[in-house]
Scaffold this active site. Structure first.
Site, PDB file in Angstrom:
ATOM      1  N   ASP A 150       0.594  -1.098  -0.079  1.00  0.00           N
ATOM      2  CA  ASP A 150       0.050   0.026   0.010  1.00  0.00           C
ATOM      3  C   ASP A 150       0.786   1.228   0.172  1.00  0.00           C
ATOM      4  O   ASP A 150       0.384   2.085  -0.608  1.00  0.00           O
ATOM      5  CB  ASP A 150      -0.956   0.016   1.101  1.00  0.00           C
ATOM      6  CG  ASP A 150      -2.020  -0.868   1.177  1.00  0.00           C
ATOM      7  OD1 ASP A 150      -2.235  -1.540  -0.142  1.00  0.00           O
ATOM      8  OD2 ASP A 150      -2.612  -1.320   1.871  1.00  0.00           O
TER       9      ASP A 150
ATOM     10  N   SER B 159     -19.101 -23.556 -27.629  1.00  0.00           N
ATOM     11  CA  SER B 159     -19.182 -24.344 -26.523  1.00  0.00           C
ATOM     12  C   SER B 159     -18.436 -25.496 -26.455  1.00  0.00           C
ATOM     13  O   SER B 159     -17.459 -25.717 -27.440  1.00  0.00           O
ATOM     14  CB  SER B 159     -20.687 -24.627 -26.390  1.00  0.00           C
ATOM     15  OG  SER B 159     -21.569 -23.874 -25.895  1.00  0.00           O
ATOM     16  N   LEU B 160     -18.458 -26.340 -25.499  1.00  0.00           N
ATOM     17  CA  LEU B 160     -17.861 -27.701 -25.679  1.00  0.00           C
ATOM     18  C   LEU B 160     -18.600 -28.755 -25.753  1.00  0.00           C
ATOM     19  O   LEU B 160     -19.796 -28.662 -25.187  1.00  0.00           O
ATOM     20  CB  LEU B 160     -16.773 -27.827 -24.454  1.00  0.00           C
ATOM     21  CG  LEU B 160     -15.483 -26.853 -24.359  1.00  0.00           C
ATOM     22  CD1 LEU B 160     -15.034 -27.006 -23.041  1.00  0.00           C
ATOM     23  CD2 LEU B 160     -14.637 -27.414 -25.543  1.00  0.00           C
TER      24      LEU B 160
ATOM     25  N   GLU C  13      -6.701 -29.903 -19.298  1.00  0.00           N
ATOM     26  CA  GLU C  13      -6.586 -28.851 -18.075  1.00  0.00           C
ATOM     27  C   GLU C  13      -7.952 -28.497 -17.425  1.00  0.00           C
ATOM     28  O   GLU C  13      -8.938 -29.394 -17.800  1.00  0.00           O
ATOM     29  CB  GLU C  13      -6.493 -27.464 -18.915  1.00  0.00           C
ATOM     30  CG  GLU C  13      -7.313 -27.189 -19.916  1.00  0.00           C
ATOM     31  CD  GLU C  13      -6.763 -26.279 -20.942  1.00  0.00           C
ATOM     32  OE1 GLU C  13      -5.460 -26.232 -21.410  1.00  0.00           O
ATOM     33  OE2 GLU C  13      -7.445 -25.396 -21.481  1.00  0.00           O
TER      34      GLU C  13
ATOM     35  N   LYS D  81     -11.537 -27.699 -16.049  1.00  0.00           N
ATOM     36  CA  LYS D  81     -12.690 -27.099 -16.597  1.00  0.00           C
ATOM     37  C   LYS D  81     -13.031 -25.922 -15.594  1.00  0.00           C
ATOM     38  O   LYS D  81     -13.924 -26.641 -14.536  1.00  0.00           O
ATOM     39  CB  LYS D  81     -13.779 -27.909 -17.082  1.00  0.00           C
ATOM     40  CG  LYS D  81     -14.899 -27.152 -17.835  1.00  0.00           C
ATOM     41  CD  LYS D  81     -15.986 -28.061 -18.414  1.00  0.00           C
ATOM     42  CE  LYS D  81     -17.228 -27.463 -19.175  1.00  0.00           C
ATOM     43  NZ  LYS D  81     -17.701 -26.342 -18.370  1.00  0.00           N
TER      44      LYS D  81
ATOM     45  N   ASP E 140     -14.928 -23.391 -13.429  1.00  0.00           N
ATOM     46  CA  ASP E 140     -16.723 -23.040 -13.469  1.00  0.00           C
ATOM     47  C   ASP E 140     -16.944 -21.805 -12.793  1.00  0.00           C
ATOM     48  O   ASP E 140     -16.982 -21.632 -11.692  1.00  0.00           O
ATOM     49  CB  ASP E 140     -17.085 -24.281 -12.205  1.00  0.00           C
ATOM     50  CG  ASP E 140     -18.484 -24.264 -12.341  1.00  0.00           C
ATOM     51  OD1 ASP E 140     -19.064 -23.754 -13.237  1.00  0.00           O
ATOM     52  OD2 ASP E 140     -19.307 -25.056 -11.621  1.00  0.00           O
TER      53      ASP E 140
ATOM     54  N   GLU F  32     -11.699 -17.697 -17.954  1.00  0.00           N
ATOM     55  CA  GLU F  32     -12.617 -17.874 -17.016  1.00  0.00           C
ATOM     56  C   GLU F  32     -12.822 -16.991 -16.062  1.00  0.00           C
ATOM     57  O   GLU F  32     -11.509 -16.942 -15.405  1.00  0.00           O
ATOM     58  CB  GLU F  32     -12.954 -19.229 -16.767  1.00  0.00           C
ATOM     59  CG  GLU F  32     -14.346 -19.718 -16.337  1.00  0.00           C
ATOM     60  CD  GLU F  32     -15.168 -20.347 -17.542  1.00  0.00           C
ATOM     61  OE1 GLU F  32     -14.634 -20.013 -18.607  1.00  0.00           O
ATOM     62  OE2 GLU F  32     -16.333 -20.518 -17.324  1.00  0.00           O
TER      63      GLU F  32
ATOM     64  N   LYS G 243      -7.990 -31.546 -24.990  1.00  0.00           N
ATOM     65  CA  LYS G 243      -8.069 -30.793 -26.383  1.00  0.00           C
ATOM     66  C   LYS G 243      -7.022 -31.395 -26.975  1.00  0.00           C
ATOM     67  O   LYS G 243      -5.692 -31.868 -26.348  1.00  0.00           O
ATOM     68  CB  LYS G 243      -7.523 -29.384 -25.999  1.00  0.00           C
ATOM     69  CG  LYS G 243      -8.494 -28.448 -25.219  1.00  0.00           C
ATOM     70  CD  LYS G 243      -7.854 -27.257 -24.892  1.00  0.00           C
ATOM     71  CE  LYS G 243      -9.030 -26.246 -24.051  1.00  0.00           C
ATOM     72  NZ  LYS G 243      -8.741 -24.937 -23.614  1.00  0.00           N
TER      73      LYS G 243
ATOM     74  N   CYS H 195     -38.363 -10.256  15.705  1.00  0.00           N
ATOM     75  CA  CYS H 195     -38.901 -10.275  16.963  1.00  0.00           C
ATOM     76  C   CYS H 195     -38.228  -9.424  17.649  1.00  0.00           C
ATOM     77  O   CYS H 195     -37.137  -9.547  18.289  1.00  0.00           O
ATOM     78  CB  CYS H 195     -39.229 -11.664  17.677  1.00  0.00           C
ATOM     79  SG  CYS H 195     -39.589 -11.687  19.070  1.00  0.00           S
TER      80      CYS H 195
HETATM   81  S1  IVH Z   1     -11.780 -24.238 -24.264  1.00  0.00           S
HETATM   82  C1  IVH Z   1     -13.529 -23.421 -28.549  1.00  0.00           C
HETATM   83  N1  IVH Z   1     -10.981 -24.572 -21.897  1.00  0.00           N
HETATM   84  O1  IVH Z   1     -16.321 -24.214 -20.419  1.00  0.00           O
HETATM   85  C2  IVH Z   1     -13.217 -23.904 -27.147  1.00  0.00           C
HETATM   86  N2  IVH Z   1     -13.328 -23.990 -22.214  1.00  0.00           N
HETATM   87  O2  IVH Z   1     -19.071 -25.652 -21.220  1.00  0.00           O
HETATM   88  C3  IVH Z   1     -13.381 -23.089 -25.831  1.00  0.00           C
HETATM   89  N3  IVH Z   1     -14.345 -23.591 -20.004  1.00  0.00           N
HETATM   90  O3  IVH Z   1     -17.373 -22.077 -23.044  1.00  0.00           O
HETATM   91  C4  IVH Z   1     -13.357 -23.578 -24.663  1.00  0.00           C
HETATM   92  N4  IVH Z   1     -12.603 -24.256 -18.667  1.00  0.00           N
HETATM   93  O4  IVH Z   1     -16.219 -20.865 -20.839  1.00  0.00           O
HETATM   94  C5  IVH Z   1     -12.012 -24.122 -22.528  1.00  0.00           C
HETATM   95  N5  IVH Z   1      -9.973 -24.989 -20.008  1.00  0.00           N
HETATM   96  C6  IVH Z   1     -11.035 -24.694 -20.636  1.00  0.00           C
HETATM   97  C7  IVH Z   1     -12.101 -24.208 -19.728  1.00  0.00           C
HETATM   98  C8  IVH Z   1     -13.221 -24.128 -20.581  1.00  0.00           C
HETATM   99  C9  IVH Z   1     -13.658 -23.709 -18.714  1.00  0.00           C
HETATM  100  C10 IVH Z   1     -15.659 -23.074 -20.055  1.00  0.00           C
HETATM  101  C11 IVH Z   1     -15.912 -22.040 -21.555  1.00  0.00           C
HETATM  102  C12 IVH Z   1     -16.595 -22.957 -22.367  1.00  0.00           C
HETATM  103  C13 IVH Z   1     -17.205 -23.675 -21.663  1.00  0.00           C
HETATM  104  C14 IVH Z   1     -18.121 -24.770 -22.375  1.00  0.00           C
END
Ligand code: IVH
Length: 697
Positions: free
Chosen positions: A59, A104-105, A135, A137, A139, A196, A318, A454
């Site tokens: 700070d 999406s996935l 990797e 996912k 949330d 994310e 991937k 109360c």
């Molecule tokens: S790759 C074209 N990698 O999950 C591929 N997505 O359910 C793009 N997400 O829309 C997604 N962790 O918001 C990718 N390691 C990760 C992720 C990830 C979370 C989310 C992302 C996506 C959604 C699909």
């Protein structure tokens, strides 16, 4: 990101600057090195979670930069750490188009799904075996960032995948997202990165505890919390929520040289992002060839899911080779080169059987849903808070309704929604009572507050809850005086007020079913021990409205004796840290009440400590002016216990190893802190035993 030499250099620069700020006029301070030092320490704190200086020191550096820039506007740069701060409120979030649509996935739930995905991938590529990058996912809420000429120029929500909302100002509040990054080192001129935004479990929990204190509904789950926060129009609130950003995908880039391919593998993109200071899943990612091994990794990772500091709902698998990715292409919905492996859901549906109205220790009425018991994430849920009347209205919840229930990780269960479309006609509206369900006193609601109350201080329910709270773990910590026993003793007339805890008829208790000499002896000593608890626990245990543990500590530090608070005016109280008008007024009211004051005198008579002994000890404490840090697992002390001991004896806890540190107390499996301390030479490295000896000197 920073080599060992750079780390040492920047640490030294920072320390030198801290000294210079005290001795030199501001014109003599080098702004560039001040900014470099700040960026470095932000990276240590927000990306690595491993700070090297204290918050206070950070700070000081930050405020100096702010002041220099304010006096010399010409010196401000677009990526200066001060430029995260926004002025005023955001009016709207304009719609912007993503450079590449955010797809999406595809989801998978078991080994067969993954084997199927791998078979198709092998067919499409003509290969026998494929290398995958796996990797977490994350949330949270999906975002897309654009950097141009190394500067962050735009941050957007996912939106419908084609267009999203421009939330650049809010993105800048997230300190783990760099305002600039050296993509030019790879000839990259413009780049779009996907990621994310999350709130970690710890911050989520802290925030919800504050909400619960006020009978306000908590944030539903870390995902909604992140998504909701990104759309708040006050960037200050966004900053306070402590969001974190994980970046895991480069969706587009252009280079200064035409058609240059910078990356060969997806895993290289993750590594570059990490190198440039982003929180990419560099440490979490795994490159594996062959789907069988991938499946093995998925199973193992899911087992450790709860140990992560943030929520994950699965893994993303991937194809690692980017040329292969291009060859495989995508559908309109998802890429063919990736799949999500989803972990077991933490949601379930159930039915609302009835609603109970519970009276809390400060009189707040909390509606509690009794549902058909359902297992979620390993526990059976049968009872869930409905928080307040507005929550029931907003979620349109009726008795008999089907409900969607969620329990994320170790978070308390939450009603996500009701299903009005499934109603059969027998569902009943929930009527909020007008009178206290326990004492029949009319309920009151203060304008601007969420809870009905109360206001009858002598309401039986409140008296019982006050005693339960007084004896609870974080207050006076009386083992053996839990909810069931307090209720029983209350019914028998043995417990009436807090003070009656110290006048229990032990001879009678001994004769009760389920009690014996031994258990009464244990109860007696637990009650005796409670008399020696530090003052803040007693203050917290009194159950004053809005006074949680932190406020109790603030109050305890401000006084030498509890009854001094009688003489504090509203203004005096508000001068204390983090005490605003609402809290001050609650404390003032408590101490203006004669009955409360005589209760305190009564407790003092019973032998409780109303004097702030710790303060006296700390002032002349044998650790005063010394700084400490703990690392590794200590043989007998919990970390929190050891830290409290330091503070009780007048010492100070630092947040990281720095030149300011006097003692590093080392337990088993000590990590990088120990290495750092050894290098510094000035730090004394001691064991728990040596530490305890220092206390007794
Ligand atoms: S790759 C074209 N990698 O999950 C591929 N997505 O359910 C793009 N997400 O829309 C997604 N962790 O918001 C990718 N390691 C990760 C992720 C990830 C979370 C989310 C992302 C996506 C959604 C699909």
């Amino acid at each position: 990101m920073y080599s060992r030499e750079q780390t040492n250099k920047l640490q030294t620069t920072g320390n030198q600057l801290l000294k210079d700020l005290k001795s030199k006029p501001f014109e003599k301070i080098n702004v560039d090195s001040l900014r470099d030092a700040l960026r470095f320490h932000e990276y240590r704190y927000y990306v690595l979670n491993d700070p090297l200086i204290s918050d206070f020191e950070y700070d000081q550096l930050y405020k100096a930069l702010e002041k220099i820039e304010l006096e010399n506007p010409g010196l401000v740069t677009a990526d200066s750490p001060t430029q995260r701060v926004a002025k005023g409120l955001t009016k709207e979030f304009p719609q912007v188009q993503h450079l590449v649509p955010m797809l999406s996935l595809e989801n998978s739930y078991n080994a067969e799904d993954l084997i199927d995905f791998d078979r198709k991938a092998r067919e499409l590529t003509g290969l026998d075996e494929i290398e995958y990058c796996i990797e977490p996912k994350f949330d949270g809420a999906g975002i897309s960032l654009i950097y141009e000429n190394d500067l962050l120029v735009r941050g957007a929500t996912r939106g419908d995948g084609v267009n999203g909302d421009d939330i650049t100002t809010n993105i800048k509040q997230i300190r783990s997202i760099p305002l600039s990054a050296k993509f030019s080192g790879q000839n990259i001129r413009q780049i779009e990165i996907r990621g994310e935004i999350l709130i970690n479990k710890n911050n989520f929990k802290k925030y919800n505890e504050q909400m619960a204190e006020q009978n306000l509904p908590p944030l539903a789950n870390p995902r909604n919390a992140a998504a909701g926060t990104l759309r708040i129009k006050d960037p200050k609130i966004v900053a306070e929520r402590n969001l974190e950003g994980f970046l895991y995908q480069i969706s587009y880039y252009s280079t200064t040289q035409k058609n240059q391919k910078v990356f060969k593998f997806h895993s290289d993109t993750i590594s570059l992002l990490w190198e440039l200071g982003f929180r990419s899943p560099e440490k979490e990612k795994k490159v594996i060839t062959g789907i069988e091994k991938v499946i093995g990794h998925c199973k193992k990772f899911e087992e450790g899911r709860d140990d992560l500091p943030y929520e994950v709902d699965g893994l993303v698998i991937k194809v690692n080779n980017l040329e292969l990715q291009e060859k495989m292409g995508m559908t309109s919905h998802h890429p063919r080169w990736a799949i999500a492996f989803k972990f077991k859901a933490r949601q379930a549906t159930s039915h609302l059987k009835s609603v109970e109205f519970q009276v809390g220790r400060t009189g707040n009425i909390t509606p509690v849903a009794k549902i058909d018991p359902v297992p979620i994430g390993g526990v059976t849920v049968s009872s869930i808070s409905l928080h307040n009347e507005d929550f029931i209205k907003e979620k349109d919840i009726r008795i008999g309704d089907a409900l969607l229930v969620e329990r994320a990780g170790d978070v308390i269960p939450y009603i996500v929604k009701s299903f009005p479309e499934l109603r059969k006609g027998h569902e009943k509206k929930i009527h909020f009572p007008e009178k206290c369900p326990v004492c029949n006193h009319p309920l009151h609601k203060v304008e601007g507050e969420a809870a009905w109350r109360c206001t009858n201080y002598n309401c039986e329910a409140q008296s019982v809850q006050r005693i339960i709270h007084f004896a609870s773990k974080d207050a006076l910590d009386i083992t053996g005086l839990g909810e069931a026993i307090v209720n029983k003793f209350y019914e028998l007339g043995w417990l009436t007020t807090i003070a009656s805890v110290y006048e229990l008829p032990y001879e009678k208790i001994e004769k009760l079913e389920g009690f014996g000499k031994k258990s009464v002896q244990n109860l007696k000593s637990a009650i005796e021990k409670s008399k020696t608890q530090p003052l803040y626990r007693l203050i917290y245990g009194l159950g004053i409205r809005y006074v949680g543990e932190a406020t109790a500590k603030t109050l305890a530090q401000a006084i030498n004796h509890l009854l001094e608070l009688k003489n504090f005016s509203l203004e005096d109280l508000q001068k204390l840290e983090d005490i605003g008008p609402k809290v001050a007024s609650a404390i003032y009211q408590f101490f203006s009440n004669k009955e409360n004051v005589s209760l305190l005198k009564e407790l003092e008579k019973q032998g409780l400590q109303l004097k702030n002994e710790k303060k006296e000890l700390a002032q002349g404490g044998n650790l005063s002016n010394l700084t400490f840090l703990f690392t590794g697992t200590l043989p007998t002390l919990k970390r929190s216990e050891a830290e409290a001991m330091v503070e009780d004896h007048g010492g100070q806890i630092l947040s990281g190893v720095s030149a300011k540190l006097n003692y590093l107390v080392v337990g088993d499996d000590a990590g990088s802190k120990l290495d750092k301390a050894k290098k510094l030479n000035t730090v004394k490295i001691i064991s728990e035993e040596e530490f305890l000896k220092m206390l007794n000197r």
